[in-house]
Write an enzyme that holds these catalytic residues in place. Sequence first.
Site, PDB file in Angstrom:
ATOM      1  N   GLU A 136       0.828  -1.203   0.000  1.00 45.63           N
ATOM      2  CA  GLU A 136       0.000   0.000   0.000  1.00 45.63           C
ATOM      3  C   GLU A 136       0.866   1.259   0.000  1.00 45.63           C
ATOM      4  O   GLU A 136       2.067   1.210   0.276  1.00 45.63           O
ATOM      5  CB  GLU A 136      -0.897   0.009   1.236  1.00 45.63           C
ATOM      6  CG  GLU A 136      -0.115   0.081   2.540  1.00 45.63           C
ATOM      7  CD  GLU A 136      -0.994   0.341   3.747  1.00 45.63           C
ATOM      8  OE1 GLU A 136      -1.622   1.412   3.773  1.00 45.63           O
ATOM      9  OE2 GLU A 136      -1.033  -0.515   4.648  1.00 45.63           O
TER      10      GLU A 136
ATOM     11  N   LYS B 270      -6.236  10.352   0.254  1.00 45.33           N
ATOM     12  CA  LYS B 270      -6.304   9.000   0.798  1.00 45.33           C
ATOM     13  C   LYS B 270      -7.401   8.269   0.047  1.00 45.33           C
ATOM     14  O   LYS B 270      -8.581   8.602   0.172  1.00 45.33           O
ATOM     15  CB  LYS B 270      -6.600   9.052   2.297  1.00 45.33           C
ATOM     16  CG  LYS B 270      -6.511   7.715   3.004  1.00 45.33           C
ATOM     17  CD  LYS B 270      -6.722   7.897   4.507  1.00 45.33           C
ATOM     18  CE  LYS B 270      -6.586   6.582   5.257  1.00 45.33           C
ATOM     19  NZ  LYS B 270      -6.806   6.765   6.719  1.00 45.33           N
TER      20      LYS B 270
ATOM     21  N   VAL C 225      -5.722  -0.017   2.461  1.00 45.38           N
ATOM     22  CA  VAL C 225      -5.761  -1.476   2.383  1.00 45.38           C
ATOM     23  C   VAL C 225      -6.844  -1.928   1.409  1.00 45.38           C
ATOM     24  O   VAL C 225      -6.620  -2.805   0.567  1.00 45.38           O
ATOM     25  CB  VAL C 225      -5.996  -2.083   3.778  1.00 45.38           C
ATOM     26  CG1 VAL C 225      -6.348  -3.564   3.687  1.00 45.38           C
ATOM     27  CG2 VAL C 225      -4.770  -1.894   4.656  1.00 45.38           C
TER      28      VAL C 225
ATOM     29  N   LYS D  14      -5.663  -2.806  13.552  1.00 48.55           N
ATOM     30  CA  LYS D  14      -5.035  -1.803  14.411  1.00 48.55           C
ATOM     31  C   LYS D  14      -5.676  -1.862  15.802  1.00 48.55           C
ATOM     32  O   LYS D  14      -6.899  -1.887  15.927  1.00 48.55           O
ATOM     33  CB  LYS D  14      -5.168  -0.419  13.793  1.00 48.55           C
ATOM     34  CG  LYS D  14      -4.380  -0.277  12.484  1.00 48.55           C
ATOM     35  CD  LYS D  14      -4.530   1.091  11.881  1.00 48.55           C
ATOM     36  CE  LYS D  14      -3.677   1.232  10.613  1.00 48.55           C
ATOM     37  NZ  LYS D  14      -4.177   0.386   9.493  1.00 48.55           N
TER      38      LYS D  14
END
Length: 315
Positions: free
Chosen positions: A26, A87, A107, A160
């Site tokens: 990524e 993003k 992702v 995460k």
Amino acid sequence: MGRFAIRYGDHVTRARRDGRPVVALESTIISHGLPRPDNLRVAREIEQTVRDNGAVPATIGMLGGELIVGLEDAQIEQLAGADGVAKLSVRDLALGAATRADGATTVAATSAVAAAAGIKVFATGGLGGVHREANTTFDESADLTTLSRTPIVVVCAGVKSILDVGATLERLETLGVAVAGYGTRRFPGFFVTDGGFDVDWQLDTPEQVAATIAARDDHGAGAGALVLGNPLPVGEQLDTELHDRTLAEGLRLLSQHGVSGKAVTPFLLSHFHSSTEGKSLEVNVRIILRNAALAARIAAAATPAHASLGFSLPQ
């Protein structure tokens, strides 16, 4: 799987022509995940780690609206140093292309584009997932739904740890996304070794993961991803008390400042970096390098001409 207008970097074009193993990477870790100047250094280390373990790195991103699988070094440097890099999740790709944006793929977007390009293995740090208090905010990463329809292996250190790990695992199950631990029946916790939850499957070698890819392709049963949780060794994790204390403070600051949506993850990761005096950054780098190494070994094992090369994972 939707179609994407893709340009391939020269090194990826050669790898595709020669039947060499390729690992997708990524670009949000470059533009949004790591502070400067560490981001460029680490991006280069990730690519070199893939090469050292027998595969070709394909960092995915967008420049001037053009989606590129296999950014060249100068292009990675451009994304690492530029301000205002978008993003890009899957939903943003068409908008980025139409507006000729410079963008970094999440992702979700990286997985979708990689699968469209025929790449079977993707290395990242940690997945997105269900956010805490999602029962009231409905805040859930697009990573999850994208992986439900994307046939790729995602090598990660779990989700995460700033997220709701248990709820994320439940959503992955509901969405039909396979989850396995690498060498463990415990789901890893990103900064920490153990995320606090069991998984049903354990795979112990790159060859076993490659066999799973082959079985999925042969059986045609399910088009979703395999999330492979690769935990840090206990001695390399972030101190658990420091982790829990920093997370609690970060969540308090989120509420205080009204941070929501896409801004949550970078805000909390930045808080971890500053509050742990860089210790979390060191752990984050160890995570992605270990995952890149393992992903390269899996890609090599899944590529018949390269399956017997015997590359070893650095300790």
